[in-house]
Design an enzyme around this catalytic site. Structure first.
Site, PDB file in Angstrom:
ATOM      1  N   HIS A   1     -27.100   7.806 -12.675  1.00  0.00           N
ATOM      2  CA  HIS A   1     -28.023   6.672 -12.568  1.00  0.00           C
ATOM      3  C   HIS A   1     -29.458   7.162 -12.524  1.00  0.00           C
ATOM      4  O   HIS A   1     -29.764   8.186 -11.916  1.00  0.00           O
ATOM      5  CB  HIS A   1     -27.702   5.815 -11.343  1.00  0.00           C
ATOM      6  CG  HIS A   1     -27.980   6.480 -10.031  1.00  0.00           C
ATOM      7  ND1 HIS A   1     -29.095   6.211  -9.276  1.00  0.00           N
ATOM      8  CD2 HIS A   1     -27.314   7.440  -9.355  1.00  0.00           C
ATOM      9  CE1 HIS A   1     -29.085   6.951  -8.185  1.00  0.00           C
ATOM     10  NE2 HIS A   1     -28.019   7.713  -8.206  1.00  0.00           N
TER      11      HIS A   1
ATOM     12  N   CYS B   1     -31.950   8.865  -9.444  1.00  0.00           N
ATOM     13  CA  CYS B   1     -31.007   9.589  -8.579  1.00  0.00           C
ATOM     14  C   CYS B   1     -31.745  10.587  -7.683  1.00  0.00           C
ATOM     15  O   CYS B   1     -32.457  11.478  -8.175  1.00  0.00           O
ATOM     16  CB  CYS B   1     -29.978  10.316  -9.441  1.00  0.00           C
ATOM     17  SG  CYS B   1     -28.716  11.172  -8.457  1.00  0.00           S
TER      18      CYS B   1
ATOM     19  N   CYS C   1     -22.277   8.519  -8.483  1.00  0.00           N
ATOM     20  CA  CYS C   1     -23.097   9.033  -7.379  1.00  0.00           C
ATOM     21  C   CYS C   1     -22.778   8.236  -6.101  1.00  0.00           C
ATOM     22  O   CYS C   1     -22.438   7.063  -6.141  1.00  0.00           O
ATOM     23  CB  CYS C   1     -24.577   8.892  -7.720  1.00  0.00           C
ATOM     24  SG  CYS C   1     -25.673   9.609  -6.451  1.00  0.00           S
TER      25      CYS C   1
ATOM     26  N   ARG D   1     -26.558   2.134  -3.977  1.00  0.00           N
ATOM     27  CA  ARG D   1     -26.905   1.097  -4.958  1.00  0.00           C
ATOM     28  C   ARG D   1     -26.053   1.144  -6.216  1.00  0.00           C
ATOM     29  O   ARG D   1     -26.314   0.447  -7.185  1.00  0.00           O
ATOM     30  CB  ARG D   1     -28.398   1.237  -5.313  1.00  0.00           C
ATOM     31  CG  ARG D   1     -29.310   1.041  -4.106  1.00  0.00           C
ATOM     32  CD  ARG D   1     -30.702   1.584  -4.363  1.00  0.00           C
ATOM     33  NE  ARG D   1     -30.706   3.037  -4.544  1.00  0.00           N
ATOM     34  CZ  ARG D   1     -31.790   3.752  -4.804  1.00  0.00           C
ATOM     35  NH1 ARG D   1     -32.953   3.141  -4.937  1.00  0.00           N
ATOM     36  NH2 ARG D   1     -31.716   5.067  -4.944  1.00  0.00           N
TER      37      ARG D   1
ATOM     38  N   ASP E   1     -24.829   7.206  -4.054  1.00  0.00           N
ATOM     39  CA  ASP E   1     -25.937   6.272  -3.810  1.00  0.00           C
ATOM     40  C   ASP E   1     -25.412   4.853  -3.523  1.00  0.00           C
ATOM     41  O   ASP E   1     -24.604   4.327  -4.284  1.00  0.00           O
ATOM     42  CB  ASP E   1     -26.851   6.271  -5.047  1.00  0.00           C
ATOM     43  CG  ASP E   1     -28.170   5.583  -4.777  1.00  0.00           C
ATOM     44  OD1 ASP E   1     -28.159   4.407  -4.359  1.00  0.00           O
ATOM     45  OD2 ASP E   1     -29.224   6.214  -4.978  1.00  0.00           O
TER      46      ASP E   1
HETATM   47 CO    CO Z   1     -27.767   9.477  -7.192  1.00  0.00          CO
END
Ligand code: CO
Length: 225
Positions: free
Chosen positions: A101, A104, A45, A49, A47
């Site tokens: 994750h 998400c 992803c 993080r 993201d």
């Molecule tokens: Co995500």
């Protein structure tokens, strides 16, 4: 820290990192610049993080990376498909990993009845995963638990999408690589888990319908690596 200080700090941090790297291993950047032989293709992803090499604790050069919202492998996405093609055919990676994750935002958004404009089409892929597993998901009363399960099921479906590509089928039948794995990363603990995607079983299952290459040679045992 102000905006411009934050911006400048990136370059200062970079210079510091280069200095430390060169002190630890004087040939580090020369070796990396010569060529790459990553063992992994990581599809994760976007993201902020979920940085691939950081959570895998590997050095630069170990992992080829493709990231998008909710780690989806879409059949008409030239970006994802080109990345898979290059990693598998040219770099000959041994492992393709789809890593979802918990927490998400893409998964969460796809579970809400909202018009998100341009994102609708992208998130439709996740709603399609929900529809495929609707009975199991609807039976989970707790919303957070249901979301976590959709994160896992989405990883499994995207692993199947990777297997649906000709490049993965052809390479596996020729050199028994790559293997496709499904992982999930927990933002709140930092821990990676292997979802034990049943690759061999799913390879033959997916190929019942999505077979794009000839049958393997009789002497090639697909059941083990
Ligand atoms: Co995500």
């Amino acid at each position: 820290m102000s905006d411009s200080e934050l911006y400048k700090a990136v370059f200062e941090g970079n210079r510091k990192w280069v200095k430390e790297r060169n002190a630890d291993d004087p040939g580090f950047f020369e070796k990396l610049a010569a060529e790459q032989h990553p063992e992994f293709l990581f599809i994760g992803c976007s993201d902020s993080r979920v940085p691939a090499s950081a959570i895998m604790a590997v050095e630069p050069g170990s992992v080829f990376v493709h990231r998008n919202i909710a780690n989806i492998v879409v059949n008409t996405d030239h970006n994802a498909l080109s990345t898979i093609h290059y990693a598998v055919d040219h770099l000959e990676v041994d492992h393709v990993v789809v890593c979802g994750h918990y927490g998400c935002g893409g998964i969460k958004a796809a579970m809400q009845p909202r018009d998100l404009g341009l994102l609708n089409g992208w998130l439709r892929e996740i709603r399609d995963v929900y529809r495929l597993h609707q009975r199991e998901l609807d039976a989970i009363e707790d919303t957070v638990e249901r979301r976590r399960r959709l994160v896992e099921l989405n990883v499994h479906e995207q692993c199947r999408n990777v297997i649906k590509t000709a490049v993965v089928q052809r390479n596996y039948l020729a050199r028994k690589k790559p293997q496709v794995h499904g992982w999930v990363y927990d933002l709140s603990t930092g821990l990676l888990e292997d979802l034990e995607f049943p690759f061999y079983d799913q390879l033959s299952k997916v190929r019942e319908i999505y077979r794009l290459t000839p049958e393997p040679r009789k002497d090639l045992d697909l059941s083990q690596d």
